[in-house]
Design an enzyme around this catalytic site. Structure first.
Site, PDB file in Angstrom:
ATOM      1  N   SER A 192      35.969  42.175  44.014  1.00  0.00           N
ATOM      2  CA  SER A 192      36.678  41.105  43.312  1.00  0.00           C
ATOM      3  C   SER A 192      36.820  41.499  41.854  1.00  0.00           C
ATOM      4  CB  SER A 192      35.895  39.794  43.413  1.00  0.00           C
ATOM      5  OG  SER A 192      36.421  38.815  42.539  1.00  0.00           O
ATOM      6  N   TYR A 211      27.911  35.139  42.490  1.00  0.00           N
ATOM      7  CA  TYR A 211      29.023  35.765  43.199  1.00  0.00           C
ATOM      8  C   TYR A 211      29.495  37.018  42.462  1.00  0.00           C
ATOM      9  CZ  TYR A 211      33.709  36.516  45.029  1.00  0.00           C
ATOM     10  OH  TYR A 211      34.832  37.082  45.564  1.00  0.00           O
TER      11      TYR A 211
END
Length: 274
Positions: free
Chosen positions: A144, A157
């Site tokens: 990501s 995350y």
């Protein structure tokens, strides 16, 4: 070309294939002539996708929770029992938490690590040990843009995705010359079930600039292209590349204040505490 040629006896394993980027990566691989093994917890959703994709290539469905070490340990054996060898592995399964750490649930944070980190290590290791002796194979790990810098509001995350980037690049370096390659796909915001599962509602989607959003099918194409052309780490979309580089260039104090002040989950937690 780093992507192995399709063969009736080989398969591309795609985790988190029941929706979003995973489902679209499976579609892209099938369009390239590869048989696929769809892996996720929701078997009914996998079978719907398998029905869509079935035709010229072999499509397998295996319901598996990659957070479960025992389930992961038997996944590749089950594929072998079906007479298939794994030429491509896509580690797409992922979960995310949102909000301030002081408001978080430790169990949810650890579950995130099990899926985003532990499963990636486990499945990548098993795949590499099968692929290297054959001298062929490709692994795509989905990271990501959040993994390129600290991300208040999604600290855990972002930390797991920073691991994915570093780990994938390291393994890629180890495998040079073996016929096996590793690529890392780094999407920005994508309107899939992932954000909703993490606790973000439709109104909060607008907190991310509209120009950063990409359709999951476009992101999937970038990922498959990265494998086909042995590109290593790729950020999906010019806009996300520029945004990521800009945030990396900002002084860390400025960046943290900017991100913390604009993340919708932190604004929500602040209201609930106050």
């Amino acid at each position: 070309m780093a992507l192995p040629s399709p063969s009736p006896a080989t398969t591309a394993v795609v985790t988190g294939a029941s929706s979003g980027i995973g489902a679209d990566i499976a579609r892209e691989l099938v369009a390239c002539g590869h048989g696929v093994t769809l892996v996720a917890r929701r078997e009914e959703r996998l079978r719907d996708l398998a029905n869509e994709l079935s035709g010229a290539v072999r499509v397998e469905v295996i319901a598996c929770d990659v957070a479960d070490p025992e389930a992961r340990a038997t996944l590749f054996d089950e594929i072998a029992d079906r007479g298939l060898s794994i030429d491509i592995l896509v580690n797409n399964a992922g979960i995310g938490t949102m909000g301030a750490v002081e408001q978080s649930t430790p169990g949810d944070e650890i579950a995130q690590v099990r899926v985003n980190v532990e499963a990636v290590i486990d499945l990548t290791t098993r795949a590499v040990q099968q692929m290297v002796p054959r001298g062929r194979g490709a692994i795509l790990n989905v990271g990501s843009t959040a993994g390129f810098h600290p991300f208040p509001g999604q600290s855990g995350y972002a930390g797991t995705k920073a691991f994915v980037h570093s780990y994938s690049e390291g393994v890629r370096g180890e495998l040079e010359g073996t016929g096996v390659t590793v690529a890392t796909l780094c999407p920005g915001p994508v309107r899939t079930e992932f954000l909703q599962s993490a606790g973000m509602d439709e109104k909060e989607f607008d907190a991310f600039p509209k120009f950063l959003w990409m359709p999951s099918r476009d992101v999937a194409k970038v990922g498959v292209d990265a494998l086909e052309n042995d590109r290593g780490t790729v950020i999906a979309g010019v806009q996300n590349k520029l945004s990521t580089r800009l945030m990396q260039a900002l002084p860390r104090k400025v960046l943290l204040k900017l991100l913390a002040g604009n993340h919708p989950a932190l604004r929500r937690d602040s209201k609930s505490v106050g």
